[in-house]
Structures are given as structure tokens and as C-alpha cells.
Scaffold this active site. Structure first.
Site, mmCIF file in Angstrom:
data_model
loop_
_atom_site.group_PDB
_atom_site.id
_atom_site.type_symbol
_atom_site.label_atom_id
_atom_site.label_comp_id
_atom_site.label_asym_id
_atom_site.label_seq_id
_atom_site.Cartn_x
_atom_site.Cartn_y
_atom_site.Cartn_z
ATOM 1 N N GLU A 68 0.812 -1.215 0.000
ATOM 2 C CA GLU A 68 0.000 0.000 0.000
ATOM 3 C C GLU A 68 0.848 1.269 0.000
ATOM 4 O O GLU A 68 0.499 2.257 -0.649
ATOM 5 C CB GLU A 68 -0.939 -0.002 1.201
ATOM 6 C CG GLU A 68 -2.053 -1.028 1.129
ATOM 7 C CD GLU A 68 -1.616 -2.437 1.489
ATOM 8 O OE1 GLU A 68 -2.400 -3.386 1.258
ATOM 9 O OE2 GLU A 68 -0.477 -2.588 2.001
ATOM 10 N N HIS A 96 -10.870 -6.149 8.650
ATOM 11 C CA HIS A 96 -11.608 -5.811 7.435
ATOM 12 C C HIS A 96 -12.833 -4.954 7.743
ATOM 13 O O HIS A 96 -13.768 -4.899 6.951
ATOM 14 C CB HIS A 96 -12.071 -7.079 6.698
ATOM 15 C CG HIS A 96 -10.965 -7.974 6.266
ATOM 16 N ND1 HIS A 96 -10.342 -8.842 7.130
ATOM 17 C CD2 HIS A 96 -10.362 -8.141 5.070
ATOM 18 C CE1 HIS A 96 -9.400 -9.510 6.485
ATOM 19 N NE2 HIS A 96 -9.394 -9.107 5.227
#
Length: 334
Positions: free
Chosen positions: A57, A126
Site C-alpha cells: 500500500e 476488514h
């Protein structure tokens, strides 16, 4: 359209309108994204415009910052908002400061999309809502839609913006609106007013809130999934609440907030993220600063707990209509 279809359509329109727009991230190309937000876009626009990136990322956002300085308008996907932290240094130290540190010679016109929030049994890694961390950073803009129509218009505005925009997508709303009750079937966007999404281009200006329910008794400030929870609470309690969908947190439509609270004299703030230093604290402070003499009761906050995301107690953590309804009643009892 569903929200996921509206997001896909927005990116498709942006790619067709502007050759500077480029899309990349984990699994966004060949696979079409873990939630199918970019499904079919690589086949339509080619592998040079829509391509996959490694699981890195920090590298994804760093490349986007460089591409933006070079004249591109990258739209990158962080697969889940929980994974955005490795990219925080690039967002905070590079993207957010680019325009200021160069005196306007360079800027960072990047859009970082990320599914966020809980309610789908995604577990601790998540399901997080990190918007409060990034709204603290000067130079970053933060957008959170609550329906398909807004999702498309706001995403197109974000892509066209010359500053870095974090576009958090409530994944609980991807395929239907949420009524706040986990024991009820998921409702479809079919027939919902905000699911009528034109195929052609349109943009919704950043920094403009929307009154989703007019009322006289109390103002409810919410965004994303919590807009639907607030609407359910107002309906189930019968309280004449005015529900404001903020749509963008930074820039914030303070004038819309002031106008509503001046009318109702009461305010309840709702968000899914943890309470301490959540964005609701900023909203409560602004209401107190600007609407003190109109307030007839303290500002209430209904939020998640001050704990790591408790997967096993997800639905107790998640603000629902009962908790919001209780806050509405408390404000009216004073």
C-alpha cells in the site's frame, strides 16, 4: 444501480473523459476488484490505464503521488480501509503537503478509494473506520457517500479535484441500503430514489451536505451507513428529526449544520468509528462553538466503542436505531 455499480460507472466515465486518469491497486485489473468495483474496466480501457499492483500500500500511494506530480490523475484502490496504514506516511507527509511545500508549483490530484466500516462479518482487519485519523491531516479531503447517486457524483468530483481525496466506501451499502437491524434481510437498492443513477457524467461538489429527512425537533448529523440508521431511528421513534447526510467530512458544510441546529435547537451526532477523538467530537465542538445560544440540550454522540473492532460483538458495537433513538429521546427530555 447499486452503489458498487455506480462506483464502477463513475470510474468508467472518468477514464473515457480524461486520458490522464489511471486506475491501479490490488486485483483491480484482471480480477476487477475484490468487490467488483473495477469489473470490466481493464478489458474496456486497456492494461496501461487499469492495472494491478503488488500488495504494498505504501508503494501504491507513493507511485500515485509521483504520477500526480507528473500530470496524471491516478485513482488507486486500497482493498480494505484497514490496509491503509502502511500508506499513511505517503498520504500525510507527501500527498497532503505537496501543494503547500512547493508554493503551488506541484500538487497531488490523487483519489484513494477504500471500502470501509463493518456490518459484513469481516473481522477485525476488514471492518475499521479510520476517517478520524485522516480528517486531522491538513491537506487531505475525506468523502463518504451513503447511496449510489451520491457515490457516482462525489467520486467524479474527487477525481477531478486537484488535491488528494480519500474516498471511503461503506461496503455494507454496496448492494443495498441498511436499516440497522442485522436480523432483517438486506434490502435492495431497487426502487430506492437514490438508486436512479444516470449513465452520463455528473458531479456533486465536495463540501455540500444534504438534508435526507426534514424535521423540526432535533438535528442528526451522520454519514455513510449511519445515515440509514439515523433515518430508521427517526421513523421507529416517531420523532420529528432532521437527518443531515454530511457526504464530505473535509471540506465540511458547516453552514448546513448551523442552519439546521439553529432551527431545531438540538443535535445528535452518529458515527460507527470509536468515540474518543472520532469525527463526532469535532462536529460536537463546532456545534457548540457556532450554535451555543440556539442549543436547548447538550450535543449527544452515538458511536462505536473505545475498543479494537470487536468481531465477536460486532452488532453490539455497531450503532443501531435503538441506541440512536435513545439519544434522540434524551435530547428532547431536557
Amino acid at each position: 444501480m447499486t452503489m458498487i455499480e455506480a462506483i464502477n460507472n463513475a470510474i468508467d466515465v472518468a477514464l473515457a473523459r480524461d486520458p490522464a486518469v489511471t486506475v491501479f491497486g490490488q486485483d483491480v485489473g484482471y480480477f476487477g476488484g475484490v468487490f467488483r468495483a473495477t469489473d470490466g474496466l481493464q478489458r474496456k480501457h486497456g492494461i496501461r490505464r487499469v492495472f494491478d499492483a503488488p500488495i504494498a500500500e505504501g508503494g501504491i500511494v507513493a507511485v500515485a503521488v509521483g504520477m500526480g506530480a507528473y500530470g496524471k490523475r491516478p485513482v488507486v484502490e486500497i482493498q480494505f480501509a484497514d490496509y491503509i496504514y502502511p500508506a499513511a506516511d505517503q498520504l500525510i507527509s507527501e500527498a497532503a503537503r505537496m501543494r503547500y511545500r512547493t508554493g503551488g508549483d506541484w500538487w497531488s490530484p490523487i483519489t484513494v478509494r477504500a471500502p470501509y466500516g463493518g456490518g459484513i462479518y469481516g473481522g477485525q482487519t476488514h471492518s475499521q473506520s479510520p476517517e478520524g485519523i485522516f480528517t486531522h491531516v491538513a491537506g487531505l479531503k475525506t468523502v463518504i457517500p451513503s447511496n449510489p447517486y451520491d457515490a457516482k457524483g462525489l467520486l467524479l468530483a474527487a477525481i477531478e479535484d486537484d488535491d488528494p481525496v480519500l474516498f471511503f466506501e461503506p461496503k455494507r451499502l454496496y448492494n443495498g441500503p441498511f436499516d440497522g437491524h442485522h436480523d432483517r434481510p438486506i434490502r435492495s437498492w431497487s426502487g430506492h430514489a437514490d438508486s436512479e443513477v444516470p449513465e452520463e457524467y455528473y458531479a456533486i461538489p465536495l463540501g455540500k451536505a444534504k438534508v435526507t429527512r426534514a424535521g423540526e425537533a432535533v438535528t442528526v448529523l451522520a454519514y455513510g451507513t449511519m445515515v440509514h440508521v439515523a433515518l430508521a431511528a427517526a421513523s421507529e421513534t416517531g420523532i420529528d428529526a432532521e437527518v443531515i447526510d454530511l457526504r464530505t467530512l473535509i471540506p465540511l458544510d458547516l453552514e448546513a449544520i448551523k442552519a439546521s441546529v439553529a432551527k431545531t435547537g438540538r443535535c445528535v451526532v452518529v458515527h460507527e468509528a470509536t468515540r474518543t477523538c472520532g469525527f463526532g467530537a469535532e462536529l460536537a465542538a463546532l456545534v457548540q462553538e457556532h450554535c451555543f445560544f440556539e442549543l436547548e440540550a447538550p450535543v449527544e454522540r452515538v458511536t462505536g466503542w473505545d475498543t479494537p473492532y470487536p468481531h465477536i460483538f460486532e452488532w453490539e458495537y455497531f450503532p443501531g436505531p435503538a441506541r440512536v433513538g435513545a439519544a434522540l429521546r434524551r435530547t428532547l427530555e431536557i
